[in-house]
Motif scaffolding. Structure first.
Motif, mmCIF file in Angstrom:
data_model
loop_
_atom_site.group_PDB
_atom_site.id
_atom_site.type_symbol
_atom_site.label_atom_id
_atom_site.label_comp_id
_atom_site.label_asym_id
_atom_site.label_seq_id
_atom_site.Cartn_x
_atom_site.Cartn_y
_atom_site.Cartn_z
ATOM 1 N N PHE A 53 10.085 35.857 -20.802
ATOM 2 C CA PHE A 53 9.106 35.663 -19.729
ATOM 3 C C PHE A 53 9.773 35.814 -18.365
ATOM 4 N N PHE A 54 11.039 35.372 -18.273
ATOM 5 C CA PHE A 54 11.767 35.413 -17.006
ATOM 6 C C PHE A 54 12.234 36.836 -16.700
ATOM 7 N N VAL A 55 12.600 37.567 -17.742
ATOM 8 C CA VAL A 55 12.958 38.980 -17.578
ATOM 9 C C VAL A 55 11.763 39.738 -17.006
ATOM 10 N N GLU A 56 10.582 39.413 -17.507
ATOM 11 C CA GLU A 56 9.364 40.099 -17.044
ATOM 12 C C GLU A 56 8.978 39.668 -15.632
ATOM 13 N N SER A 57 8.959 38.360 -15.384
ATOM 14 C CA SER A 57 8.448 37.881 -14.093
ATOM 15 C C SER A 57 9.385 38.208 -12.938
ATOM 16 N N THR A 58 10.684 38.271 -13.223
ATOM 17 C CA THR A 58 11.650 38.580 -12.162
ATOM 18 C C THR A 58 11.975 40.073 -12.078
ATOM 19 N N LYS A 59 11.308 40.849 -12.940
ATOM 20 C CA LYS A 59 11.442 42.318 -12.940
ATOM 21 C C LYS A 59 12.867 42.796 -13.204
ATOM 22 N N MET A 60 13.572 42.066 -14.060
ATOM 23 C CA MET A 60 14.917 42.502 -14.445
ATOM 24 C C MET A 60 14.886 43.849 -15.155
ATOM 25 N N SER A 82 0.834 -1.207 0.000
ATOM 26 C CA SER A 82 0.000 0.000 0.000
ATOM 27 C C SER A 82 0.861 1.246 0.000
ATOM 28 N N ALA A 83 1.950 1.210 0.804
ATOM 29 C CA ALA A 83 2.855 2.360 0.862
ATOM 30 C C ALA A 83 3.526 2.571 -0.484
ATOM 31 N N ALA A 84 3.905 1.462 -1.144
ATOM 32 C CA ALA A 84 4.556 1.564 -2.449
ATOM 33 C C ALA A 84 3.598 2.127 -3.488
ATOM 34 N N GLN A 85 2.308 1.787 -3.313
ATOM 35 C CA GLN A 85 1.313 2.242 -4.274
ATOM 36 C C GLN A 85 0.943 3.702 -4.067
ATOM 37 N N ALA A 86 1.174 4.231 -2.900
ATOM 38 C CA ALA A 86 0.751 5.602 -2.610
ATOM 39 C C ALA A 86 1.887 6.383 -1.954
ATOM 40 N N ALA A 87 2.879 6.704 -2.762
ATOM 41 C CA ALA A 87 4.034 7.437 -2.252
ATOM 42 C C ALA A 87 3.905 8.922 -2.566
ATOM 43 N N THR A 88 4.640 9.739 -1.814
ATOM 44 C CA THR A 88 4.765 11.165 -2.118
ATOM 45 C C THR A 88 6.136 11.384 -2.741
ATOM 46 N N TRP A 89 6.146 11.888 -3.959
ATOM 47 C CA TRP A 89 7.380 12.127 -4.698
ATOM 48 C C TRP A 89 7.666 13.629 -4.719
ATOM 49 N N ARG A 90 8.926 13.977 -4.464
ATOM 50 C CA ARG A 90 9.340 15.374 -4.356
ATOM 51 C C ARG A 90 10.000 15.834 -5.664
ATOM 52 N N TYR A 91 9.595 17.009 -6.140
ATOM 53 C CA TYR A 91 10.011 17.525 -7.450
ATOM 54 C C TYR A 91 10.386 18.997 -7.278
ATOM 55 N N ALA A 92 11.661 19.328 -7.507
ATOM 56 C CA ALA A 92 12.138 20.715 -7.379
ATOM 57 C C ALA A 92 12.534 21.270 -8.747
ATOM 58 N N PHE A 93 12.388 22.580 -8.905
ATOM 59 C CA PHE A 93 12.745 23.226 -10.171
ATOM 60 C C PHE A 93 13.312 24.609 -9.907
ATOM 61 N N GLU A 94 13.816 25.254 -10.966
ATOM 62 C CA GLU A 94 14.614 26.471 -10.826
ATOM 63 C C GLU A 94 13.840 27.771 -11.019
ATOM 64 N N GLU A 95 12.535 27.673 -11.123
ATOM 65 C CA GLU A 95 11.733 28.868 -11.370
ATOM 66 C C GLU A 95 10.540 28.904 -10.420
ATOM 67 N N ALA A 96 9.770 29.989 -10.508
ATOM 68 C CA ALA A 96 8.571 30.129 -9.684
ATOM 69 C C ALA A 96 7.477 29.195 -10.204
ATOM 70 N N ILE A 97 6.471 28.983 -9.400
ATOM 71 C CA ILE A 97 5.402 28.043 -9.739
ATOM 72 C C ILE A 97 4.627 28.458 -10.993
ATOM 73 N N ASP A 98 4.573 29.789 -11.264
ATOM 74 C CA ASP A 98 3.811 30.262 -12.419
ATOM 75 C C ASP A 98 4.701 30.567 -13.624
ATOM 76 N N GLU A 99 5.997 30.209 -13.552
ATOM 77 C CA GLU A 99 6.879 30.360 -14.701
ATOM 78 C C GLU A 99 6.954 29.037 -15.465
ATOM 79 N N VAL A 100 7.691 29.011 -16.560
ATOM 80 C CA VAL A 100 7.619 27.880 -17.497
ATOM 81 C C VAL A 100 7.902 26.536 -16.831
ATOM 82 N N GLN A 101 8.985 26.435 -16.066
ATOM 83 C CA GLN A 101 9.270 25.157 -15.402
ATOM 84 C C GLN A 101 8.183 24.790 -14.405
#
Length: 340
Positions: free
Chosen positions: A211-218, A20-39
């Motif tokens: 998009f990153f120039v805009e979202s990060t206010k560069m 059951s634990a194997a069937q219902a795991a929580t997998w962790r996923y990290a990325f290099e941008e904000a949640i609303d950016e492309v990644q």
């Protein structure tokens, strides 16, 4: 109930619990941008697909929640993270051949050709997975994030115009060589330090998709955006290899299907994003100047780029030559496929 029966029942319960634990795991996923950016948009679609087609849960970690790029890569390699999205710009120190994505003027600007190339490339889908596996990573996909623009405090139209201009780069040897060839003074910095460094004039420029120039206010700390057509930002989604290899075929299929769905989604999502981002910047800062160099104006940059390609081959040897040759062949096939 006999001792043997109790032991059997206890063992069966333990096995059922483990299953059951194997069937219902929580997998962790990290990325290099904000949640609303492309990644982040890609990651959200991946999460949606995995959770809709399995009992697993995906926990997302946007930029900054687990440290800088080097931190999340270490966590992915050690198994703390199951998935990580990171540009070859940072992975280049681990996998020198991945720096091929920073050979200027190698990738085409046409978005349809780019999408076909990333989807069908033999270099990406067959050669790179072996290199990533050597670093304990399962390469799941690579995808483009948009044409790279250069933002600066002063205008430029030639390599001479970048003379003594300190341009922030990722900690990538080939990207450093690119900006040196372009006439600038490359200055590697972690992303978290870039805005402040521009604000205090420690550096005078940086590069990123629009998009990153805009979202990060560069645009708040630079005044000019210049498109010299030299690259399209590439990123790669990976899994910890031990984790991935330990999954069932069905679970690997769920992941593969989710990656495919997220790839199609992110290509569609980016349609018009470059232009929309420019309009948002113009609205926020009407004085911002946008320049796209003509083919004639790009010629000196393209000429300088030849030395960067040679530098890539010197860094990577025979393996780099094979990767570069295959990528050029894949690009030709993508071009003929989309133009035919």
């Amino acid at each position: 109930m006999t001792t043997t029966t109790r032991l059997f029942a206890t063992t069966a319960l333990a096995l059922a619990t483990m299953a059951s634990a194997a069937q219902a795991a929580t997998w962790r996923y990290a990325f290099e941008e904000a949640i609303d950016e492309v990644q982040g948009v890609f990651a959200q679609k991946f999460k949606e697909e995995v959770e809709a087609n399995s009992d697993h849960t995906i926990q997302l970690f946007p930029y900054g929640t687990l440290g800088e790029s080097a931190d999340i890569m270490e966590q992915a390699q050690s198994g703390i993270l199951q998935f990580v999205d990171q540009s070859p710009g940072f992975t280049g120190s681990l996998i020198p051949e991945a720096q091929v994505f920073f050979v200027p003027y190698l990738l085409p600007q046409d978005t349809e050709t780019l999408a076909t190339f990333f989807k069908e490339s033999e270099a990406i889908n067959e050669m790179f997975p072996e290199l990533y596996a050597e670093q304990g990573l399962e390469l799941l996909t690579m995808f483009p994030e948009g044409e790279v623009a250069i933002t600066t405090k002063e205008p430029f139209e030639s390599p001479d115009g970048l003379n003594e201009v300190k341009v922030r780069t990722m900690t990538n040897p080939l990207l450093v060589e690119s900006y040196r060839a372009f006439g600038a003074t490359p200055t590697p910095l972690p992303w978290g330090e870039v805005y402040g460094a521009l604000q205090t004039n420690i550096i005078q420029g940086q590069e990123n998709p629009m998009f990153f120039v805009e979202s990060t206010k560069m645009y708040e700390v630079t005044d000019y955006v210049t498109m010299i057509g030299h690259n399209n930002f590439t990123t790669a989604v990976m899994a910890n290899k031990d984790f991935y290899d330990g999954l069932s075929e069905e679970e690997q299929q769920v992941i593969g299907n989710a990656i495919d769905a997220a790839f199609e989604h992110i290509i569609e999502y980016q349609d018009g994003l470059h232009e929309e981002s420019i309009e948002k910047i113009k609205e926020a800062k009407p004085s911002m100047t946008f320049t796209t160099l003509s083919e004639e104006e790009r010629a000196p940059f393209k000429e300088a780029a030849q030395a960067v390609e040679q530098e890539f081959l010197e860094m990577t040897g025979e393996g780099g030559q094979e990767i570069l040759d295959q990528m050029k062949k894949d690009l030709e096939e993508a071009e003929s496929g989309t133009s035919g």
